[in-house]
Design a protein around this motif. Structure first.
Motif, PDB file in Angstrom:
ATOM      1  N   MET A  72     -24.134  -3.902 -34.515  1.00 50.77           N
ATOM      2  CA  MET A  72     -25.451  -4.361 -34.960  1.00 50.77           C
ATOM      3  C   MET A  72     -25.322  -4.928 -36.374  1.00 50.77           C
ATOM      4  O   MET A  72     -25.026  -4.197 -37.317  1.00 50.77           O
ATOM      5  N   ASP A  73     -25.518  -6.226 -36.510  1.00 57.19           N
ATOM      6  CA  ASP A  73     -25.413  -6.876 -37.809  1.00 57.19           C
ATOM      7  C   ASP A  73     -26.682  -6.602 -38.614  1.00 57.19           C
ATOM      8  O   ASP A  73     -27.794  -6.814 -38.127  1.00 57.19           O
ATOM      9  N   LEU A  74     -26.522  -6.136 -39.853  1.00 55.57           N
ATOM     10  CA  LEU A  74     -27.681  -5.826 -40.683  1.00 55.57           C
ATOM     11  C   LEU A  74     -28.277  -7.055 -41.346  1.00 55.57           C
ATOM     12  O   LEU A  74     -29.428  -7.032 -41.780  1.00 55.57           O
ATOM     13  N   ALA A  75     -27.525  -8.121 -41.442  1.00 50.92           N
ATOM     14  CA  ALA A  75     -28.027  -9.346 -42.077  1.00 50.92           C
ATOM     15  C   ALA A  75     -29.201  -9.911 -41.287  1.00 50.92           C
ATOM     16  O   ALA A  75     -29.169  -9.978 -40.052  1.00 50.92           O
ATOM     17  N   GLY A  76     -30.246 -10.287 -42.007  1.00 52.58           N
ATOM     18  CA  GLY A  76     -31.430 -10.848 -41.378  1.00 52.58           C
ATOM     19  C   GLY A  76     -32.392  -9.825 -40.825  1.00 52.58           C
ATOM     20  O   GLY A  76     -33.465 -10.193 -40.323  1.00 52.58           O
ATOM     21  N   ARG A  77     -32.044  -8.567 -40.919  1.00 49.54           N
ATOM     22  CA  ARG A  77     -32.906  -7.497 -40.423  1.00 49.54           C
ATOM     23  C   ARG A  77     -33.955  -7.120 -41.470  1.00 49.54           C
ATOM     24  O   ARG A  77     -33.827  -7.441 -42.658  1.00 49.54           O
ATOM     25  N   THR A  78     -34.984  -6.406 -41.014  1.00 52.76           N
ATOM     26  CA  THR A  78     -35.962  -5.813 -41.918  1.00 52.76           C
ATOM     27  C   THR A  78     -35.824  -4.307 -41.834  1.00 52.76           C
ATOM     28  O   THR A  78     -35.839  -3.729 -40.743  1.00 52.76           O
ATOM     29  N   ALA A  79     -35.672  -3.675 -42.991  1.00 53.09           N
ATOM     30  CA  ALA A  79     -35.431  -2.230 -43.047  1.00 53.09           C
ATOM     31  C   ALA A  79     -36.511  -1.542 -43.864  1.00 53.09           C
ATOM     32  O   ALA A  79     -37.071  -2.124 -44.800  1.00 53.09           O
ATOM     33  N   PHE A 133     -29.151   2.950 -50.740  1.00 49.04           N
ATOM     34  CA  PHE A 133     -29.354   2.367 -49.416  1.00 49.04           C
ATOM     35  C   PHE A 133     -30.097   1.037 -49.535  1.00 49.04           C
ATOM     36  O   PHE A 133     -29.686   0.027 -48.942  1.00 49.04           O
ATOM     37  N   ALA A 134     -31.194   1.044 -50.261  1.00 53.73           N
ATOM     38  CA  ALA A 134     -31.995  -0.170 -50.389  1.00 53.73           C
ATOM     39  C   ALA A 134     -31.189  -1.292 -51.036  1.00 53.73           C
ATOM     40  O   ALA A 134     -31.213  -2.448 -50.578  1.00 53.73           O
ATOM     41  N   GLU A 135     -30.483  -0.967 -52.097  1.00 54.26           N
ATOM     42  CA  GLU A 135     -29.699  -1.976 -52.809  1.00 54.26           C
ATOM     43  C   GLU A 135     -28.624  -2.585 -51.912  1.00 54.26           C
ATOM     44  O   GLU A 135     -28.443  -3.821 -51.877  1.00 54.26           O
ATOM     45  N   GLN A 136     -27.920  -1.742 -51.165  1.00 56.23           N
ATOM     46  CA  GLN A 136     -26.845  -2.260 -50.336  1.00 56.23           C
ATOM     47  C   GLN A 136     -27.361  -3.011 -49.110  1.00 56.23           C
ATOM     48  O   GLN A 136     -26.730  -3.969 -48.644  1.00 56.23           O
ATOM     49  N   ARG A 157     -26.488  -6.861 -48.132  1.00 62.15           N
ATOM     50  CA  ARG A 157     -25.994  -7.230 -46.801  1.00 62.15           C
ATOM     51  C   ARG A 157     -26.923  -8.199 -46.089  1.00 62.15           C
ATOM     52  O   ARG A 157     -26.715  -8.508 -44.913  1.00 62.15           O
ATOM     53  N   GLY A 158     -27.953  -8.658 -46.779  1.00 63.37           N
ATOM     54  CA  GLY A 158     -28.802  -9.696 -46.219  1.00 63.37           C
ATOM     55  C   GLY A 158     -30.051  -9.226 -45.524  1.00 63.37           C
ATOM     56  O   GLY A 158     -30.700 -10.002 -44.805  1.00 63.37           O
ATOM     57  N   ALA A 159     -30.443  -7.972 -45.719  1.00 65.54           N
ATOM     58  CA  ALA A 159     -31.654  -7.440 -45.093  1.00 65.54           C
ATOM     59  C   ALA A 159     -32.847  -7.563 -46.032  1.00 65.54           C
ATOM     60  O   ALA A 159     -32.700  -7.575 -47.256  1.00 65.54           O
ATOM     61  N   THR A 160     -34.023  -7.643 -45.445  1.00 61.83           N
ATOM     62  CA  THR A 160     -35.279  -7.496 -46.189  1.00 61.83           C
ATOM     63  C   THR A 160     -35.599  -6.011 -46.216  1.00 61.83           C
ATOM     64  O   THR A 160     -35.517  -5.340 -45.184  1.00 61.83           O
ATOM     65  N   LEU A 219     -36.064  -1.827 -58.045  1.00 66.37           N
ATOM     66  CA  LEU A 219     -34.939  -2.559 -57.486  1.00 66.37           C
ATOM     67  C   LEU A 219     -35.322  -4.008 -57.212  1.00 66.37           C
ATOM     68  O   LEU A 219     -36.213  -4.272 -56.396  1.00 66.37           O
ATOM     69  N   PRO A 220     -34.681  -4.966 -57.861  1.00 69.49           N
ATOM     70  CA  PRO A 220     -34.993  -6.382 -57.616  1.00 69.49           C
ATOM     71  C   PRO A 220     -34.790  -6.748 -56.145  1.00 69.49           C
ATOM     72  O   PRO A 220     -33.783  -6.381 -55.533  1.00 69.49           O
ATOM     73  N   GLY A 221     -35.758  -7.430 -55.594  1.00 75.63           N
ATOM     74  CA  GLY A 221     -35.667  -7.872 -54.210  1.00 75.63           C
ATOM     75  C   GLY A 221     -36.276  -6.930 -53.198  1.00 75.63           C
ATOM     76  O   GLY A 221     -36.537  -7.329 -52.057  1.00 75.63           O
ATOM     77  N   ALA A 222     -36.518  -5.688 -53.577  1.00 71.65           N
ATOM     78  CA  ALA A 222     -37.139  -4.734 -52.660  1.00 71.65           C
ATOM     79  C   ALA A 222     -38.649  -4.901 -52.669  1.00 71.65           C
ATOM     80  O   ALA A 222     -39.239  -5.302 -53.677  1.00 71.65           O
TER      81      ALA A 222
END
Length: 232
Positions: free
Chosen positions: A1-8, A21-24, A28-31, A44-47
């Motif tokens: 399961m690729d995490l890139a492009g996923r929403t977490a 977890f959020a930072e990594q 890896r390309g997740a929202t 955390l920037p981007g979260a």
């Protein structure tokens, strides 16, 4: 399961392991929705900060309504009261259960419909080596984590039909504020977060993250005598 492009969604994402977890996930390309009781504490920037108290059913329901597209859920929020089951405060013992057991259940149930919208989705429950063994000063915490281990196994079976994999992370002490008072070897939470996310990507149902956890796991079949040789 690729995490890139996923929403977490990560619970307890404002500090410690949850922040890693959020930072990594972002790297890896997740929202990432970063859940915290006080969303202003998420730096955390981007979260995307989300108000979320896992012990409050209304807060959990509101967080589910405020989000969309979640295909990765990380149940990380934790508490540690140090309560003893023998003579500790029942309020503290209930807090441990409300956080680690009922909180994990509430959040997973609330977000299960979003997870089901995807062909593949994942839940990661942050457990502990203390899911399997206990020690003085940690009995209420260990009991709650043990209950959460059973919960994780049940959810793995019950959510399989909707394509949601459920993983358990077992790890010993981490170098975080929660156990800053403990004088024992501690793992780097950044390393553990990376290892756990690798496990989610690989679809591993149980992620045993350090030597202490692997040693205890290897003794489970030996019963009380193997786990507690001094008292058997």
């Amino acid at each position: 399961m690729d995490l890139a492009g996923r929403t977490a969604l990560v619970t307890g994402a404002n500090r410690g392991l949850g922040r890693h977890f959020a930072e990594q996930l972002i790297k890896r390309g997740a929202t990432v929705y970063a859940g915290a009781r006080n969303p202003a504490s998420v730096d955390l920037p981007g979260a995307v900060p989300i108000a979320l108290d896992v012990t409050d059913p209304e807060s959990v329901a509101a967080a589910a309504r405020a989000t969309s597209g979640v295909s990765i859920l990380i149940n990380n929020a934790g508490s540690f009261t140090g309560a003893s089951l023998a003579d500790g405060s029942l309020e503290d013992i209930r807090l441990e259960m409300d956080t680690h057991y009922f909180g994990t259940l509430l959040v997973t149930r609330a977000f299960a419909p979003q997870l089901a919208e995807h062909d593949e989705s994942a839940v990661l429950n942050v457990l502990s080596v203390l899911s399997w063994v206990t020690r003085p000063g940690f009995s209420a915490y260990a009991a709650a984590k043990s209950a959460a281990w059973s919960l994780t196994s049940a959810l793995r079976i019950e959510l399989a039909g909707q394509g949601t994999g459920v993983s358990a992370l077992h790890v010993g002490f981490l170098d975080t504020d929660m156990v800053g008072h403990v004088d024992a070897p501690k793992s780097d939470p950044a390393v553990i977060a990376a290892l756990a996310l690798d496990g989610v990507e690989a679809g591993e149902p149980e992620i045993v993250a350090d030597d202490r956890s692997r040693a205890v796991q290897s003794r489970l079949s030996g019963g009380v005598a193997a786990l507690y040789p001094r008292s058997a």
